[in-house]
Enzyme design. Sequence first.
Site, PDB file in Angstrom:
ATOM      1  N   CYS A 109      -8.562   6.237  -7.179  1.00 23.57           N
ATOM      2  CA  CYS A 109      -8.321   7.460  -6.402  1.00 23.57           C
ATOM      3  C   CYS A 109      -8.567   8.734  -7.195  1.00 23.57           C
ATOM      4  O   CYS A 109      -8.582   9.820  -6.614  1.00 23.57           O
ATOM      5  CB  CYS A 109      -6.910   7.445  -5.840  1.00 23.57           C
ATOM      6  SG  CYS A 109      -6.594   5.963  -4.890  1.00 23.57           S
ATOM      7  N   HIS A 250      -4.816  14.224  -3.948  1.00 22.61           N
ATOM      8  CA  HIS A 250      -5.195  12.934  -3.381  1.00 22.61           C
ATOM      9  C   HIS A 250      -4.178  12.577  -2.296  1.00 22.61           C
ATOM     10  O   HIS A 250      -2.963  12.677  -2.502  1.00 22.61           O
ATOM     11  CB  HIS A 250      -5.222  11.873  -4.481  1.00 22.61           C
ATOM     12  CG  HIS A 250      -5.273  10.483  -3.950  1.00 22.61           C
ATOM     13  ND1 HIS A 250      -6.195  10.105  -2.995  1.00 22.61           N
ATOM     14  CD2 HIS A 250      -4.507   9.388  -4.207  1.00 22.61           C
ATOM     15  CE1 HIS A 250      -5.994   8.826  -2.700  1.00 22.61           C
ATOM     16  NE2 HIS A 250      -4.981   8.378  -3.411  1.00 22.61           N
ATOM     17  N   ASN A 280      -4.848   6.572   3.153  1.00 22.07           N
ATOM     18  CA  ASN A 280      -5.319   6.777   1.783  1.00 22.07           C
ATOM     19  C   ASN A 280      -6.771   6.292   1.693  1.00 22.07           C
ATOM     20  O   ASN A 280      -7.031   5.095   1.775  1.00 22.07           O
ATOM     21  CB  ASN A 280      -4.404   5.990   0.839  1.00 22.07           C
ATOM     22  CG  ASN A 280      -4.845   6.057  -0.613  1.00 22.07           C
ATOM     23  OD1 ASN A 280      -5.942   6.518  -0.919  1.00 22.07           O
ATOM     24  ND2 ASN A 280      -3.984   5.583  -1.504  1.00 22.07           N
TER      25      ASN A 280
HETATM   26  N1  ACO Z   1       6.624  -2.219   7.301  1.00 27.02           N
HETATM   27  C1  ACO Z   1       7.913  -2.517   7.308  1.00 27.02           C
HETATM   28  N2  ACO Z   1       8.598  -2.826   6.185  1.00 27.02           N
HETATM   29  C2  ACO Z   1       7.903  -2.809   5.037  1.00 27.02           C
HETATM   30  C3  ACO Z   1       6.538  -2.509   4.976  1.00 27.02           C
HETATM   31  C4  ACO Z   1       5.883  -2.200   6.179  1.00 27.02           C
HETATM   32  N3  ACO Z   1       4.585  -1.889   6.240  1.00 27.02           N
HETATM   33  N4  ACO Z   1       6.125  -2.586   3.698  1.00 27.02           N
HETATM   34  C5  ACO Z   1       7.201  -2.901   2.965  1.00 27.02           C
HETATM   35  N5  ACO Z   1       8.272  -3.054   3.766  1.00 27.02           N
HETATM   36  C6  ACO Z   1       9.651  -3.403   3.404  1.00 27.02           C
HETATM   37  C7  ACO Z   1       9.735  -4.104   2.080  1.00 27.02           C
HETATM   38  O1  ACO Z   1       9.528  -5.493   2.228  1.00 27.02           O
HETATM   39  C8  ACO Z   1      11.153  -3.778   1.674  1.00 27.02           C
HETATM   40  O2  ACO Z   1      12.026  -4.647   2.377  1.00 27.02           O
HETATM   41  P1  ACO Z   1      13.363  -5.217   1.658  1.00 27.02           P
HETATM   42  O3  ACO Z   1      14.171  -4.027   1.303  1.00 27.02           O
HETATM   43  O4  ACO Z   1      13.939  -6.086   2.708  1.00 27.02           O
HETATM   44  O5  ACO Z   1      12.845  -5.941   0.445  1.00 27.02           O
HETATM   45  C9  ACO Z   1      11.380  -2.379   2.233  1.00 27.02           C
HETATM   46  O6  ACO Z   1      10.381  -2.179   3.232  1.00 27.02           O
HETATM   47  C10 ACO Z   1      11.257  -1.290   1.189  1.00 27.02           C
HETATM   48  O7  ACO Z   1      10.062  -1.502   0.446  1.00 27.02           O
HETATM   49  P2  ACO Z   1       9.665  -0.557  -0.739  1.00 27.02           P
HETATM   50  O8  ACO Z   1       8.450  -1.093  -1.408  1.00 27.02           O
HETATM   51  O9  ACO Z   1      10.884  -0.320  -1.593  1.00 27.02           O
HETATM   52  O10 ACO Z   1       9.331   0.781   0.027  1.00 27.02           O
HETATM   53  P3  ACO Z   1       9.046   2.194  -0.569  1.00 27.02           P
HETATM   54  O11 ACO Z   1       9.986   3.193  -0.032  1.00 27.02           O
HETATM   55  O12 ACO Z   1       8.842   2.153  -2.053  1.00 27.02           O
HETATM   56  O13 ACO Z   1       7.636   2.548   0.101  1.00 27.02           O
HETATM   57  C11 ACO Z   1       5.309   2.605  -0.440  1.00 27.02           C
HETATM   58  C12 ACO Z   1       6.508   1.731  -0.191  1.00 27.02           C
HETATM   59  C13 ACO Z   1       5.012   3.405   0.816  1.00 27.02           C
HETATM   60  C14 ACO Z   1       4.120   1.720  -0.773  1.00 27.02           C
HETATM   61  C15 ACO Z   1       5.604   3.585  -1.612  1.00 27.02           C
HETATM   62  O14 ACO Z   1       6.135   2.871  -2.712  1.00 27.02           O
HETATM   63  C16 ACO Z   1       4.388   4.340  -2.047  1.00 27.02           C
HETATM   64  O15 ACO Z   1       3.842   5.132  -1.308  1.00 27.02           O
HETATM   65  N6  ACO Z   1       3.961   4.153  -3.296  1.00 27.02           N
HETATM   66  C17 ACO Z   1       2.787   4.815  -3.803  1.00 27.02           C
HETATM   67  C18 ACO Z   1       1.597   4.027  -3.361  1.00 27.02           C
HETATM   68  C19 ACO Z   1       0.310   4.752  -3.577  1.00 27.02           C
HETATM   69  O16 ACO Z   1       0.253   5.954  -3.510  1.00 27.02           O
HETATM   70  N7  ACO Z   1      -0.704   3.965  -3.820  1.00 27.02           N
HETATM   71  C20 ACO Z   1      -2.005   4.440  -3.897  1.00 27.02           C
HETATM   72  C21 ACO Z   1      -2.399   4.786  -5.264  1.00 27.02           C
HETATM   73  S1  ACO Z   1      -3.975   5.325  -5.238  1.00 27.02           S
HETATM   74  C22 ACO Z   1      -5.098   4.063  -5.598  1.00 27.02           C
HETATM   75  O17 ACO Z   1      -5.548   3.972  -6.695  1.00 27.02           O
HETATM   76  C23 ACO Z   1      -5.518   3.125  -4.530  1.00 27.02           C
END
Ligand code: ACO
Length: 323
Positions: A109, A250, A280
């Site tokens: 990214c 980004h 994204n």
């Molecule tokens: N729908 C419903 N529930 C979900 C989903 C979904 N799509 N995905 C995960 N969950 C659940 C998980 O299983 C977890 O359940 P549990 O508590 O029973 O175990 C719960 O939701 C919370 O999951 P977390 O991973 O703790 O959620 P978080 O608040 O951290 O959000 C997210 C996840 C959105 C991915 C966040 O961590 C994030 O945005 N991180 C940055 C990611 C990013 O920017 N990546 C791109 C980088 S750029 C590149 O190089 C590609």
Amino acid sequence: MKILGSGHYAPHTIVTNDDLSKIVETNDEWISTRTGIKTRHISDGEEASDLAAKASIEAIEDAGISAEDIDMILLATMTPDAMLPNCASTVQKKIGATNATCFDINAACSGFLFALNTANAYLVSGMCKTILVIGAETLSKATDWSDRSTCVLFGDGAGAMIVTADDSKAFCSVSGSDGSKGSVLTGAATPLKNMLVNSDETGKEIANYYMQMDGQEVFKFAVTKVPECINQVVEKAGKAVEDIDLFLLHQANVRIISSVAKRLKVADHKFPVNLDKYGNTSAASIPILFDELRKSGKLDDVNRVVLSGFGGGLTWGATYIEL
Ligand code: ACO
């Protein structure tokens, strides 16, 4: 560096959060509140070079040049059409930029930013005069559509800029990488195999072809590193954070963007967002956002802009430009 023109393109098929709730256990409320994403564009056959070529043709028209005027094409992508030929050369063929030297840059990214920095170096050295810089991704190819923690995040698209040397427009950048944290975001992506060493354990290996991510680690990394490198680049440019008209980050997660704004003590409205529509799009997100703002007139009274990207590698960077 001066930006002469820009363009963007996204595939026509739009996938909503409700659509995704039919293939994995998720819902619009979870995706919207955790990420800000509502829809994403998904390619139904177009390759990264197709998206890139369409964005590039728009940028060339916008710049008022011809494809033959371009002496370099830099294409940032982690989802190229193929390993060979490089995707930039395929774009060259599609747009008729016969005088260009072409190569790809993969920094996930942060890729577009690193490509823009590379373009600046070629312009400053005098080796090139007019460069086409593109960010293009078909992340849908690299997505594990059975993994709800990643498949809701990504989309396909491309953005392009035509840049040229201009001493009156300051350009300043900082960037970095931390390969020791590479395992936080991975994907072998292209299922290329050595035919002579064919394994029976294909199922196990196939899982690694697709993107896998430790979302919380990426989140923590982004909200610390992005404000840090923005402060660094602003200082390097001899400006203060208050002097910056817009911050184009980004587009990964609206919570990351809000947190960065808060840490920099800058109002949210200086951090435009379009990830609700595109998700994204990795290397494509910054140039798509730039072009949308430009075409809608929202950059007309804007002069000082900071671009900032972060992603797999890990990689990060911030670049100060003047329009
Ligand atoms: N729908 C419903 N529930 C979900 C989903 C979904 N799509 N995905 C995960 N969950 C659940 C998980 O299983 C977890 O359940 P549990 O508590 O029973 O175990 C719960 O939701 C919370 O999951 P977390 O991973 O703790 O959620 P978080 O608040 O951290 O959000 C997210 C996840 C959105 C991915 C966040 O961590 C994030 O945005 N991180 C940055 C990611 C990013 O920017 N990546 C791109 C980088 S750029 C590149 O190089 C590609």
